[in-house]
Design an enzyme around this catalytic site. Structure first.
Site, PDB file in Angstrom:
ATOM      1  N   GLY A  15     -10.028  45.374  54.123  1.00  0.00           N
ATOM      2  CA  GLY A  15      -9.666  45.214  55.534  1.00  0.00           C
ATOM      3  C   GLY A  15      -8.926  46.440  56.030  1.00  0.00           C
ATOM      4  O   GLY A  15      -8.567  47.334  55.245  1.00  0.00           O
ATOM      5  N   LEU A  16      -8.690  46.451  57.319  1.00  0.00           N
ATOM      6  CA  LEU A  16      -8.018  47.593  57.942  1.00  0.00           C
ATOM      7  C   LEU A  16      -6.602  47.783  57.402  1.00  0.00           C
ATOM      8  O   LEU A  16      -6.009  46.845  56.868  1.00  0.00           O
ATOM      9  CB  LEU A  16      -7.921  47.364  59.459  1.00  0.00           C
ATOM     10  CG  LEU A  16      -9.219  47.296  60.261  1.00  0.00           C
ATOM     11  CD1 LEU A  16      -8.915  46.921  61.711  1.00  0.00           C
ATOM     12  CD2 LEU A  16      -9.964  48.624  60.191  1.00  0.00           C
ATOM     13  N   GLY A  18      -2.913  47.576  57.460  1.00  0.00           N
ATOM     14  CA  GLY A  18      -2.031  46.653  58.176  1.00  0.00           C
ATOM     15  C   GLY A  18      -2.596  45.250  58.319  1.00  0.00           C
ATOM     16  O   GLY A  18      -1.956  44.369  58.892  1.00  0.00           O
ATOM     17  N   GLY A  20      -3.130  43.065  55.952  1.00  0.00           N
ATOM     18  CA  GLY A  20      -2.405  42.112  55.098  1.00  0.00           C
ATOM     19  C   GLY A  20      -2.836  42.106  53.643  1.00  0.00           C
ATOM     20  O   GLY A  20      -2.477  41.198  52.882  1.00  0.00           O
ATOM     21  N   LYS A  21      -3.567  43.115  53.214  1.00  0.00           N
ATOM     22  CA  LYS A  21      -4.089  43.161  51.844  1.00  0.00           C
ATOM     23  C   LYS A  21      -2.968  43.148  50.804  1.00  0.00           C
ATOM     24  O   LYS A  21      -2.994  42.379  49.848  1.00  0.00           O
ATOM     25  CB  LYS A  21      -4.970  44.420  51.644  1.00  0.00           C
ATOM     26  CG  LYS A  21      -6.142  44.502  52.609  1.00  0.00           C
ATOM     27  CD  LYS A  21      -6.963  45.763  52.405  1.00  0.00           C
ATOM     28  CE  LYS A  21      -6.206  47.044  52.676  1.00  0.00           C
ATOM     29  NZ  LYS A  21      -5.764  47.202  54.086  1.00  0.00           N
ATOM     30  N   SER A  89     -11.361  50.029  51.537  1.00  0.00           N
ATOM     31  CA  SER A  89     -12.778  49.980  51.109  1.00  0.00           C
ATOM     32  C   SER A  89     -13.713  49.693  52.285  1.00  0.00           C
ATOM     33  O   SER A  89     -14.308  48.630  52.352  1.00  0.00           O
ATOM     34  CB  SER A  89     -12.988  48.989  49.965  1.00  0.00           C
ATOM     35  OG  SER A  89     -12.227  47.811  50.078  1.00  0.00           O
TER      36      SER A  89
HETATM   37  P1  ADP Z   1      -2.277  46.269  54.273  1.00  0.00           P
HETATM   38  O1  ADP Z   1      -1.934  46.206  52.813  1.00  0.00           O
HETATM   39  O2  ADP Z   1      -3.591  45.618  54.600  1.00  0.00           O
HETATM   40  O3  ADP Z   1      -2.163  47.647  54.863  1.00  0.00           O
HETATM   41  P2  ADP Z   1       0.248  44.909  54.594  1.00  0.00           P
HETATM   42  O4  ADP Z   1       0.141  43.744  53.673  1.00  0.00           O
HETATM   43  O5  ADP Z   1       1.040  46.087  54.141  1.00  0.00           O
HETATM   44  O6  ADP Z   1      -1.208  45.359  55.068  1.00  0.00           O
HETATM   45  O7  ADP Z   1       0.877  44.428  55.989  1.00  0.00           O
HETATM   46  C1  ADP Z   1       0.455  43.248  56.658  1.00  0.00           C
HETATM   47  C2  ADP Z   1       1.545  42.726  57.595  1.00  0.00           C
HETATM   48  O8  ADP Z   1       1.027  41.588  58.291  1.00  0.00           O
HETATM   49  C3  ADP Z   1       2.804  42.250  56.872  1.00  0.00           C
HETATM   50  O9  ADP Z   1       3.927  42.589  57.638  1.00  0.00           O
HETATM   51  C4  ADP Z   1       2.619  40.720  56.838  1.00  0.00           C
HETATM   52  O10 ADP Z   1       3.848  40.025  56.803  1.00  0.00           O
HETATM   53  C5  ADP Z   1       1.902  40.470  58.162  1.00  0.00           C
HETATM   54  N1  ADP Z   1       1.118  39.230  58.173  1.00  0.00           N
HETATM   55  C6  ADP Z   1       1.173  38.272  59.140  1.00  0.00           C
HETATM   56  N2  ADP Z   1       0.361  37.238  58.872  1.00  0.00           N
HETATM   57  C7  ADP Z   1      -0.234  37.531  57.693  1.00  0.00           C
HETATM   58  C8  ADP Z   1      -1.177  36.813  56.877  1.00  0.00           C
HETATM   59  N3  ADP Z   1      -1.682  35.633  57.232  1.00  0.00           N
HETATM   60  N4  ADP Z   1      -1.562  37.390  55.717  1.00  0.00           N
HETATM   61  C9  ADP Z   1      -1.080  38.614  55.354  1.00  0.00           C
HETATM   62  N5  ADP Z   1      -0.192  39.322  56.076  1.00  0.00           N
HETATM   63  C10 ADP Z   1       0.244  38.797  57.244  1.00  0.00           C
END
Ligand code: ADP
Length: 179
Positions: A15-16, A18, A20-21, A89
């Site tokens: 996923g993009l 931010g 939530g990965k 990815s």
């Molecule tokens: P990525 O790793 O994709 O770049 P991050 O996990 O670092 O993203 O950040 C995702 C952000 O979104 C976090 O601040 C998280 O708390 C927030 N968030 C809100 N709802 C969700 C959800 N359902 N699942 C995952 N993250 C979430």
């Protein structure tokens, strides 16, 4: 000490930035460890500082990065570990290639609209991409190809972290139980 004799598994979060990965991967890691599974997180940002150091963000380099992560995930999976991959990815074909190689594989589409990811902008990367300081940023001036048939899709703009974790956990548990 008993070590669970399970078949390994790769849980691949795509996923993009931010979306939530990392958040979901870390939550899964805790759940799995508490139940005695051997777990190894492979975080895209960390991998790029080590295994894929020197690679850039062209399609060829991104594909190479994913191939390397896939190679390690396959080794871990073969040895009974649950590999938790969190990497943007963006290209479907290479994700599918890795899936075919690994076999025991769950693809988790961590889906939030670009606007939401951009608003979250934890790392300030979107702002820099919009300012033209980062070129070829996924979602801004580089493509993201969503999975067509992911095992799980988490709409992280609509679900709480707990809800998303529960959805992923259900599939992981079923798969580890031989499903
Ligand atoms: P990525 O790793 O994709 O770049 P991050 O996990 O670092 O993203 O950040 C995702 C952000 O979104 C976090 O601040 C998280 O708390 C927030 N968030 C809100 N709802 C969700 C959800 N359902 N699942 C995952 N993250 C979430």
């Amino acid at each position: 000490m008993t070590i669970r004799n399970t078949q390994g598994l790769t849980v691949w979060f795509t996923g993009l930035s931010g979306a939530g990965k990392t958040t979901l991967s870390q939550a899964l890691e805790k759940l799995l460890m508490a139940r005695g599974y051997r777990v190894e997180p492979l975080d895209g940002d960390v991998v790029r500082q080590h295994l894929s150091k020197g690679l850039g963000y062209s399609k060829a380099d991104r594909d190479e990065n994913i191939r390397r992560i896939g190679f390690v995930a396959e080794l871990l999976t073969r040895h009974g570990v649950v590999a938790l991959v969190s990497a943007i990815s963006p290209y479907r074909e290479i994700r599918d290639e890795v899936r075919r190689k690994i076999g025991a594989f769950l693809e988790i589409y961590v889906n939030a609209p670009l606007e939401v990811c951009e608003q979250r902008d934890q790392k300030g990367l979107y702002q820099r991409a919009r300012a033209g300081e980062i070129k070829g940023f996924t979602g801004i001036d580089d493509p993201y190809q969503p999975p067509l048939a992911p095992e799980v899709e988490c709409r992280t703009d609509l679900e709480t972290v707990e809800e998303s974790v529960a959805k992923v956990w259900r599939e992981v548990e079923a798969k580890l139980a031989g499903g």
